[in-house]
Scaffold this active site. Structure first.
Site, PDB file in Angstrom:
ATOM      1  N   LYS A 197      -6.560   1.249  -3.876  1.00 50.93           N
ATOM      2  CA  LYS A 197      -6.230   0.665  -2.431  1.00 50.93           C
ATOM      3  C   LYS A 197      -6.555   1.631  -1.161  1.00 50.93           C
ATOM      4  O   LYS A 197      -6.918   1.454  -0.238  1.00 50.93           O
ATOM      5  CB  LYS A 197      -5.093   0.302  -2.461  1.00 50.93           C
ATOM      6  CG  LYS A 197      -4.547  -0.616  -0.980  1.00 50.93           C
ATOM      7  CD  LYS A 197      -5.404  -1.731  -0.515  1.00 50.93           C
ATOM      8  CE  LYS A 197      -5.065  -2.190   0.412  1.00 50.93           C
ATOM      9  NZ  LYS A 197      -3.604  -3.128   0.536  1.00 50.93           N
ATOM     10  N   LYS A 223       0.344   3.873   8.884  1.00 48.08           N
ATOM     11  CA  LYS A 223       0.728   4.225   7.558  1.00 48.08           C
ATOM     12  C   LYS A 223      -0.466   4.468   6.530  1.00 48.08           C
ATOM     13  O   LYS A 223      -0.441   5.334   6.175  1.00 48.08           O
ATOM     14  CB  LYS A 223       1.641   2.898   7.319  1.00 48.08           C
ATOM     15  CG  LYS A 223       2.044   2.934   5.721  1.00 48.08           C
ATOM     16  CD  LYS A 223       2.574   1.688   5.454  1.00 48.08           C
ATOM     17  CE  LYS A 223       1.921   0.340   5.446  1.00 48.08           C
ATOM     18  NZ  LYS A 223       1.270   0.481   4.179  1.00 48.08           N
ATOM     19  N   THR A 255       0.889  -1.055  -0.046  1.00 48.98           N
ATOM     20  CA  THR A 255      -0.147   0.120   0.065  1.00 48.98           C
ATOM     21  C   THR A 255       0.891   1.361   0.092  1.00 48.98           C
ATOM     22  O   THR A 255       1.758   1.457   1.042  1.00 48.98           O
ATOM     23  CB  THR A 255      -0.842   0.060   1.221  1.00 48.98           C
ATOM     24  OG1 THR A 255      -1.814  -1.186   1.332  1.00 48.98           O
ATOM     25  CG2 THR A 255      -1.773   1.207   1.169  1.00 48.98           C
TER      26      THR A 255
END
Length: 295
Positions: A169, A237, A93
């Site tokens: 994503k 994150k 990602t």
């Protein structure tokens, strides 16, 4: 195909094993020798720097952009281990802008690059049934087709250049992170009202308030099992990427921003390395509520 695979974590090991099961020759690497040994026990082989011949494909299933950059174009130069015209399948990602830069660097070395973040969890990874949100050139898709076929149940073709896969994503992670945070808040709220968490899960799972993340993560709370399948710190994150993309576009994302703040607080409270279902423990502790496995 001869495939070099980087990152044999909870998702990567299943993905690499699915490639082996499909008949490919797969050389795997992970910083943890135990993960490499586990992969070798399932039919793979360990990747060594002096290995020959050059691979047809490189799959990177590492944690983040920094690790992706290091694996592909760092001091070891792993992208250079590919044959001319080989394909990189990058599954971490990352931001769309980063994916675009990686595609440019790959092209400069005569390689194709597929922006291919994944979703589905460790069980589906082991079954070769992931959802892959992919974007890249027609050549990248053609070269990566045997890899995708082995790892995925569904491949979403989202564009003819890198970037849209990572953007999609980020959309998925916005929802996933919010849903996990909501799961934790709901279980803590239910417990504060004297409800048995197991009963809450049973009822909500067949009611309108359910979600895939609720049904997947809430049982971890009921079992008091916070063994990390996906850590609390992952969401610092991933939701951070969502916030950065949104800020660059001038779009407010207050719900995901609040979820990010809760994950940050849970991490600061010492829960960062636990399963992300531990966000429920963080909420419960704020109200003096005890959940299973949190004496």
């Amino acid at each position: 195909m001869l495939i070099d695979f980087f990152g044999l974590g909870s998702m990567g090991l299943g993905m690499a094993t699915s490639l082996v099961r499909a008949g490919h020759e797969v050389r795997g690497f992970d910083p943890d020798p135990a993960r490499v040994a586990l992969f070798c026990a399932q039919g793979g082989s360990a990747l060594r720097q002096d290995d020959t011949p050059q691979a047809d494909a490189l799959v990177s299933a590492v944690l983040n952009a920094d690790q992706t950059q290091a694996v592909l174009f760092g001091p070891q130069g792993n992208a250079g281990r590919l044959r001319s015209g080989g394909v990189i399948v990058s599954c971490a990602t990352v931001s769309p802008a980063f994916a675009t830069r990686m595609e440019t660097e790959a092209a400069a070395q005569g390689l194709s690059y597929l922006d291919a973040p994944i979703s589905g969890g460790a069980i589906k990874a082991a079954e070769g049934r992931l959802s892959i949100m992919a974007s890249g050139s027609p050549e990248a898709f053609a070269s990566a087709a045997p890899v995708l076929d082995a790892m995925a149940e569904t491949v979403h073709r989202l564009g003819d250049h890198a970037g849209p896969g990572s953007a999609m994503k980020a959309v998925n992670q916005l929802l996933a992170g919010v849903h996990i945070a909501a799961m934790g808040e709901a279980l803590a709220f239910g417990a504060s009202q004297g409800l048995d968490p197991a009963q809450v899960v049973k009822v909500v799972s067949v009611s309108a308030g359910t979600s895939w993340m609720f049904e997947n993560r809430a049982p971890h709370v009921v079992d008091g099992d916070y063994t990390p399948r996906s850590k609390v710190d992952i969401w610092l994150k991933d939701l951070g990427i969502v916030g950065d993309i949104a800020a660059a576009s001038g779009l407010p994302v207050p719900i995901s921003a609040n979820a990010l703040a809760q994950f940050r607080a849970a991490s600061a409270a010492g829960l960062g390395d636990e399963d992300d279902a531990a966000i429920a423990k963080y909420f419960a502790r704020q109200g003096g509520v005890t959940l299973p496995g949190d004496a």
